[in-house]
Design a protein around this motif. Structure first.
Motif, PDB file in Angstrom:
ATOM      1  N   ASN A 279      89.249  18.641 108.769  1.00 46.48           N
ATOM      2  CA  ASN A 279      88.146  18.090 109.550  1.00 46.48           C
ATOM      3  C   ASN A 279      86.880  18.024 108.692  1.00 46.48           C
ATOM      4  O   ASN A 279      86.660  18.877 107.826  1.00 46.48           O
ATOM      5  CB  ASN A 279      87.870  18.965 110.776  1.00 46.48           C
ATOM      6  N   ASN A 296      89.592  15.124 111.859  1.00 47.61           N
ATOM      7  CA  ASN A 296      88.417  14.529 112.497  1.00 47.61           C
ATOM      8  C   ASN A 296      87.236  14.492 111.525  1.00 47.61           C
ATOM      9  O   ASN A 296      87.085  15.363 110.668  1.00 47.61           O
ATOM     10  CB  ASN A 296      88.012  15.340 113.733  1.00 47.61           C
ATOM     11  N   ASN A 313      89.756  11.501 114.683  1.00 50.73           N
ATOM     12  CA  ASN A 313      88.541  10.848 115.181  1.00 50.73           C
ATOM     13  C   ASN A 313      87.445  10.860 114.119  1.00 50.73           C
ATOM     14  O   ASN A 313      87.351  11.783 113.312  1.00 50.73           O
ATOM     15  CB  ASN A 313      88.022  11.582 116.423  1.00 50.73           C
TER      16      ASN A 313
END
Length: 814
Positions: A279, A296, A313
């Motif tokens: 991430n 992410n 994301n």
């Protein structure tokens, strides 16, 4: 005399014997030191040596080494050494506790000259040192206290690298920084308690109080900020910048990939992350709640802050994807982009508040502030531009590119508002339920509400259309005013600009059919083609400015209808004329009210204004005709002299000079023929006023047969003199130039004027003479008509022969 001078003199004289008698001298003592040449002893007085200013000192000529004086300017003793004066107690003699001057950096230093470490102590505690043997530098109470073989370490602060024994190339600054490190190497820790628990972890860079506090064996981590990477123990390749960034990373992690490859930049970024991996968070509280989500990327305050398990994301901007919980593969760039998204997936939103209200909608792409702002469950939409697709909530498969494009799409939702594509600022702005529309350009299809299957490309194309359908407009302002007109095609700037309700029109070219309002089934191709037409229908204009003025001033239902013009400026001036056909540049150029004319060829029927039923085929054919009717001209520059009617000219440069006349070929033609003779109507049923009054020998005997050549140039020049009647644009190619033999060809015949005179003298109304009907026309003869008087002459001659034969017979019988 001065008493001091007398005293010194006596003293000097008294010492001379002492100097001469002894190796040393004592003043105030009887036992001078044997190693001193002069031993002055006193408990109440001192020695006063020469006193002078700095200028006086430096002005002493040739001072010897060891010469001493007191400088009243510096209030200090100076002695001469080598080549310079040296201050007693100055830098040359040691380091002053109150500061030093005159330092020579090439030779002055504090430290050791052998291979021994330099040590510092405070309160009896080891407080620093520099070791030339292993590159160890420490400054702080018990810093690097237990170091044994570790080298190239730098420790600044109390108890810094306290436990280090063999670790090397470490840099630690701040109380208790890297306190527990033993063999870890190449670590950098700055801040109190930074890397406090690290033992063997290497290649870590930590800045901030308590940063990476619990790291023990983790390698290649970067932590910048108070308590950043605080709970991480063994995970590697992490980056945390900001207070409490990645605070809980690694808690409960067991898998090899878990809690690894994370990057957090910002206060409390990825704060809650435990096992999530790969991430990237940049911004205060970015990915704050993430625990297990992986892959992410969040940049911006509160970006993806609520994300727990969503993966793949990307959120860039304050509050981007803030509410996302488990939605995956979303991309949000801009403050508040995809703010409310919870489980929606595969969305891309770029711009402040883009797709702000989206919750579960998937596969959407929004770029621009407020783009797809209200979209909730709609999917597979594309919105690029400020406020694009702003009101859409559940519509699908829409494309809007440009600020406010498809702004109201979906308002009052029914089953429509789908499959629309809008590219350009405010394109399809007002669309509510229209479907299958395509708009490209600023304000294209701006007012469309329920119209379907329209295509508009260009600035303000179909801008005012509301309910029209199946229209195609390409070019700025094309079909701009259209409201309900349908099945129109407009290509070119301002094409069909004023059309409102007219349908089935085709306009291609700048301002083609510009003023058309209700006219239908028209075709205008070319710049300004059918420019002024408003209501007339079923017209065809191909070519720039073709049928330009058509319809101007038209009131009758038939006026300005049924015209077809193909060619640049063909039928340009036509206003009320109808059923005209023009093919060729400037064909029927000047026609205004003439009707049922046909012109093919450059400038054919160019000057025709009100003439009707004319046919012209060929460049400049019937060019000069203005008001004449029922004329036909076929061939280059074939035409009439003046405004005549029912005249026919066939052949290049053929010219007819009177009404009801046919001319075939120019003056350069030397032969006209065919397989059979020309047939003239001669049906007795239709002949009236029949008389036997044709003269024979009386007429024939007066005719003067001659041979001659034709002055071709003269005829051409004669017709050229009538160019104002044939048209100023007629060029004409002289027959002599086209057929040089025509001028020298010897012909046989009569002179028309002679034949006319003979017939008049006999009172004979002879049809064989073509008498000019105007002062520009030429005389002509119809040689076929000479057969009739010739037959009559033969008959009369035969009667004479018969009479003579009878007389001869009588004479012979006598």
């Amino acid at each position: 005399m001065n008493n001091k001078f007398i005293y010194l003199s006596c003293l000097f004289m008294g010492l001379l014997p002492l100097r001469m008698m002894a190796q040393n001298v004592g003043i105030g003592t009887t036992t001078p030191a044997t190693s001193a040449a002069l031993d002055v002893s006193s408990t109440t007085k001192g020695i006063l040596i020469p006193r002078m200013t700095t200028a006086q000192r430096t002005a002493i000529a040739a001072p010897v080494n060891g010469l001493m004086v007191y400088d009243t300017g510096t209030n200090s003793f100076w002695y001469y050494k080598g080549s310079l004066w040296t201050e007693v107690g100055g830098t040359a003699g040691g380091w002053s506790l109150t500061g030093n001057t005159g330092i020579d950096t090439a030779i002055n230093f504090i430290g050791t000259t052998d291979n021994k470490p330099l040590r510092f102590r405070a309160g009896g505690y080891r407080s620093g040192g520099i070791d030339p043997n292993n590159g160890i530098v420490s400054l702080g109470i018990e810093a690097l206290l237990h170091n044994t073989s570790g080298s190239e370490n730098i420790a600044v602060g109390s108890n810094v690298l306290f436990s280090n024994t063999t670790g090397g190339n470490n840099t630690a600054i701040g109380g208790y920084a890297a306190y527990s490190n033993t063999s870890g190497s190449r670590n950098t820790a700055s801040g109190r308690d930074a890397l406090y628990s690290n033992t063997t972890g290497s290649n870590n860079s930590v800045y901030g109080a308590g940063a990476s506090y619990y790291n023990t064996t983790g390698n290649s981590n970067v932590a910048l900020g108070v308590r950043s990477l605080y709970n991480n123990t063994t995970r590697n390749n992490l980056v945390a910048i900001g207070d409490s960034a990645l605070y809980n990373n690694g808690t409960g992690a067991t898998g090899a990939l878990e809690a690894s490859g994370n990057t957090a930049v910002g206060s409390k970024a990825l704060f809650s992350n435990t096992t999530g991996y790969r991430n990237t968070a940049g911004g205060s509280r970015a990915l704050y709640s993430n625990t297990t989500g992986a892959g992410n990327t969040a940049h911006g305050f509160n970006a993806l802050t609520a994300n727990v398990s969503g993966a793949g994301n990307t959120g860039t901007g304050n509050y981007a994807l803030t509410a996302n919980l488990s939605g995956s593969n979303n991309t949000a760039g801009g403050a508040g982009a995809l703010y409310s998204n919870t489980t929606g997936e595969d969305n891309t939103a770029t711009g402040a508040a883009a797709m702000l209200a989206n919750t579960t909608g998937g596969g959407n792409t929004a770029a621009g502030r407020l783009a797809l702002y209200n979209n909730n469950t709609g999917y597979n939409n594309v919105a690029i531009g400020i406020g694009t697709l702003y009101s859409n909530t559940s519509g699908n498969s829409l494309v809007g590119i440009g600020d406010s494009a498809l702004y109201y799409n979906g308002t009052g939702a029914g089953s429509g508002a789908a499959y629309n594509t809008a590219v350009g600022s405010k394109a399809l702005y007002a669309n509510t339920q229209g479907s299958g529309n395509t708009a490209h350009g600023y304000r294209s299809l701006n007012d469309n509400t329920i119209g379907d299957n329209n295509t508009a490309t260009g600035y303000n194309a179909l801008s005012n259309s509301t309910e029209g359908f199946n229209n195609t407009a390409t070019g700025s302002f094309a079909l701009n005013a259209n409201s309900t007109g349908s099945f129109n095609v407009a290509v070119g700037s301002n094409a069909l600009f004023n059309n409102t309700t007219g349908s089935n029109n085709t306009a291609a070219g700048r301002t083609a059919l510009n003023f058309n309002t209700t006219g239908y089934s028209n075709v205008g191709i070319g710049t300004r083609a059918l420019y002024n037409n408003t209501t007339a229908s079923n017209l065809v204009a191909v070519g720039d400015s073709a049928l330009y003025r058509n319809g101007s001033g038209a009131t009758g239902t038939q006026e300005a209808t049924g015209n077809a013009a193909v060619g640049s400026k063909a039928l340009l001036g036509n206003t009320t004329g109808y059923n005209n056909t023009a093919g060729g540049s400037k064909a029927l150029y000047t026609n205004t009210s003439g009707f049922r004319n046909t012109a093919y060829g450059y400038s054919a029927l160019y000057l025709n204004s009100s003439g009707n039923y004319n046919t012209a085929v060929g460049t400049n054919a019937l060019l000069g005709n203005a008001t004449g009717d029922n004329n036909t001209a076929i061939g280059d520059a074939a035409g009439t002299v003046g405004n005549i009617s029912n005249a026919t000219a066939i052949g290049a440069d053929a010219s007819v000079d009177a009404s009801n006349k046919v001319r075939i070929g120019s003056t350069g033609v030397t032969s006209i023929g065919g397989q059979v003779s020309w047939t003239t109507y001669s049906d007795a049923r239709f002949k009236r006023n029949i008389k036997d009054n044709v003269p024979g020998l009386a007429f024939i005997n007066k005719l003067r047969p001659v041979t001659y050549t034709v002055d071709i140039d003269g005829i051409d020049d004669y017709y050229a003199g009538a160019k104002e009647l044939r048209g100023n644009m007629a060029t004409g190619i002289k027959a002599k130039q086209s057929n040089p033999m025509a001028a020298s060809n010897v012909q046989s015949g009569f002179l028309a004027q002679d034949v006319e005179k003979t017939a008049r003298e006999l009172g004979y109304d002879f049809s064989g003479v073509d008498i000019p009907t105007n002062d520009k026309a030429l005389y002509g003869l119809r040689y076929a008509d000479f057969v009739v008087p010739l037959v009559k002459a033969i008959q009369e001659q035969q009667e004479l022969i018969e009479a003579l034969k009878k007389r001869i017979a009588l004479l012979e019988n006598k």
